[in-house]
Design a protein around this motif. Structure first.
Motif, PDB file in Angstrom:
ATOM      1  N   PHE A  74       0.843  -1.192   0.000  1.00 27.65           N
ATOM      2  CA  PHE A  74       0.000   0.000   0.000  1.00 27.65           C
ATOM      3  C   PHE A  74       0.876   1.238   0.000  1.00 27.65           C
ATOM      4  O   PHE A  74       1.747   1.402   0.866  1.00 27.65           O
ATOM      5  CB  PHE A  74      -0.933   0.019   1.208  1.00 27.65           C
ATOM      6  N   ASN A  75       0.656   2.101  -0.978  1.00 24.91           N
ATOM      7  CA  ASN A  75       1.445   3.327  -1.142  1.00 24.91           C
ATOM      8  C   ASN A  75       0.725   4.473  -0.428  1.00 24.91           C
ATOM      9  O   ASN A  75      -0.289   4.972  -0.902  1.00 24.91           O
ATOM     10  CB  ASN A  75       1.603   3.639  -2.632  1.00 24.91           C
ATOM     11  N   PHE A  76       1.263   4.891   0.725  1.00 25.47           N
ATOM     12  CA  PHE A  76       0.605   5.944   1.499  1.00 25.47           C
ATOM     13  C   PHE A  76       0.742   7.318   0.834  1.00 25.47           C
ATOM     14  O   PHE A  76      -0.038   8.231   1.118  1.00 25.47           O
ATOM     15  CB  PHE A  76       1.174   5.983   2.917  1.00 25.47           C
ATOM     16  N   LYS A  77       1.750   7.495  -0.021  1.00 28.55           N
ATOM     17  CA  LYS A  77       1.919   8.781  -0.696  1.00 28.55           C
ATOM     18  C   LYS A  77       0.785   9.044  -1.683  1.00 28.55           C
ATOM     19  O   LYS A  77       0.304  10.172  -1.814  1.00 28.55           O
ATOM     20  CB  LYS A  77       3.256   8.809  -1.418  1.00 28.55           C
ATOM     21  N   THR A  78       0.390   8.002  -2.398  1.00 27.51           N
ATOM     22  CA  THR A  78      -0.708   8.137  -3.362  1.00 27.51           C
ATOM     23  C   THR A  78      -2.008   7.569  -2.816  1.00 27.51           C
ATOM     24  O   THR A  78      -3.035   7.609  -3.478  1.00 27.51           O
ATOM     25  CB  THR A  78      -0.354   7.418  -4.671  1.00 27.51           C
ATOM     26  N   PHE A  79      -1.940   6.998  -1.594  1.00 28.20           N
ATOM     27  CA  PHE A  79      -3.084   6.371  -0.945  1.00 28.20           C
ATOM     28  C   PHE A  79      -3.749   5.362  -1.896  1.00 28.20           C
ATOM     29  O   PHE A  79      -4.945   5.406  -2.163  1.00 28.20           O
ATOM     30  CB  PHE A  79      -4.094   7.401  -0.474  1.00 28.20           C
ATOM     31  N   SER A  80      -2.912   4.466  -2.402  1.00 31.82           N
ATOM     32  CA  SER A  80      -3.384   3.438  -3.324  1.00 31.82           C
ATOM     33  C   SER A  80      -2.469   2.230  -3.227  1.00 31.82           C
ATOM     34  O   SER A  80      -1.447   2.252  -2.544  1.00 31.82           O
ATOM     35  CB  SER A  80      -3.390   3.969  -4.762  1.00 31.82           C
TER      36      SER A  80
ATOM     37  N   THR B 143      -0.560   1.142  -5.492  1.00 36.07           N
ATOM     38  CA  THR B 143       0.358   1.282  -6.616  1.00 36.07           C
ATOM     39  C   THR B 143       1.804   1.144  -6.161  1.00 36.07           C
ATOM     40  O   THR B 143       2.258   1.889  -5.288  1.00 36.07           O
ATOM     41  CB  THR B 143       0.174   2.637  -7.318  1.00 36.07           C
TER      42      THR B 143
ATOM     43  N   ASP C  18      -0.713  -1.871 -10.382  1.00 36.94           N
ATOM     44  CA  ASP C  18      -1.734  -2.000  -9.358  1.00 36.94           C
ATOM     45  C   ASP C  18      -1.432  -3.226  -8.506  1.00 36.94           C
ATOM     46  O   ASP C  18      -1.220  -4.315  -9.030  1.00 36.94           O
ATOM     47  CB  ASP C  18      -3.106  -2.141 -10.016  1.00 36.94           C
TER      48      ASP C  18
ATOM     49  N   LYS D  50      -3.298  -4.610  -5.677  1.00 36.45           N
ATOM     50  CA  LYS D  50      -4.367  -4.912  -4.731  1.00 36.45           C
ATOM     51  C   LYS D  50      -4.120  -6.284  -4.093  1.00 36.45           C
ATOM     52  O   LYS D  50      -3.611  -7.189  -4.737  1.00 36.45           O
ATOM     53  CB  LYS D  50      -5.721  -4.901  -5.445  1.00 36.45           C
TER      54      LYS D  50
END
Length: 229
Positions: free
Chosen positions: A199-205, A207, A214, A216
């Motif tokens: 989980f990429n906290f910078k983009t909140f996704s 990615t 992606d 997930k």
């Protein structure tokens, strides 16, 4: 004048609360230690060795219980283990050769001669990416390379076959006298159980910042095992 002491806390009740808190804390610590020692263990993958099955920075949960009890590692299992190499305590790889078998790597393909068999059977490794499918070589050599797996050992390979080191090169270099192409069951931490991805906290996704793909979570549907035809 009467004083309201209904909410006052006696030294005895304070000691009881401290005791209860410490008791709960000890129980929680014991449970965590039991879970980490015998049940599951979290890891974060570092590097590209298992592309395209697993990616850099991806989080996984490893099942420790199965191999500690009734189950034996199977061909196709993705495992985490310790090779006792300085600077790289844990590796993640896929089990290819089982105890007593003979493996042959030739012309980019992997062949297995099972215990009691006289013939080699090619493994159809469809879990590999297009880049890695039928592209397994030993230090760039596409000739015949044989490996006789000892009764105590397992032969393991990366899914990203020619980007890292594995059983083909003794996990570092076979030139060292104390190195082996094979790992022992006692060095296996466990099999990958849950795939949490990254989980990429910078983009909140989900990615991946290095691959921009992606990521997930796949949970229990991760490619942690494979049934060969």
């Amino acid at each position: 004048m009467w004083e309201d002491i209904s909410n006052a806390q006696t030294p005895k009740s304070l000691r009881n609360e401290i005791f209860d808190f410490l008791k709960d804390l000890i129980i929680i610590i014991v449970i965590v230690l039991i879970v980490r020692t015998f049940l599951i263990l979290p890891f974060q993958i570092s590097g590209q060795s298992m592309y395209d099955s697993y990616y850099d920075r991806e989080f996984i949960i490893v099942d420790r219980l199965s191999y500690l009890t009734y189950s034996q590692p199977k061909r196709g299992d993705v495992i985490v283990f310790n090779t006792h190499i300085d600077g790289k305590e844990y590796f993640i790889k896929r089990v290819i050769g089982l105890p007593g078998e003979t493996l042959k790597i030739q012309s980019g393909s992997v062949f297995v001669k099972a215990v009691g068999s006289e013939e080699f059977v090619e493994l159809d490794e469809t879990y590999l990416s297009d880049t890695n499918y039928k592209s397994t070589y030993v230090r760039g050599d596409d000739g015949e390379n044989l490996y006789e797996v000892p009764e105590w050992g397992y032969f393991v390979l990366w899914d990203n076959r020619n980007a890292s080191t594995d059983s083909r090169a003794c996990f570092s270099s076979c030139e060292f006298s104390d190195k082996s192409n094979y790992i022992q069951k006692k060095d296996i931490t466990g099999r990958v159980l849950v795939d949490l991805w990254y989980f990429n906290f910078k983009t909140f996704s989900f990615t991946n910042p290095n691959l921009w793909i992606d990521t997930k979570p796949r949970w229990l549907s991760s490619p942690s095992s494979f049934e060969y035809k």
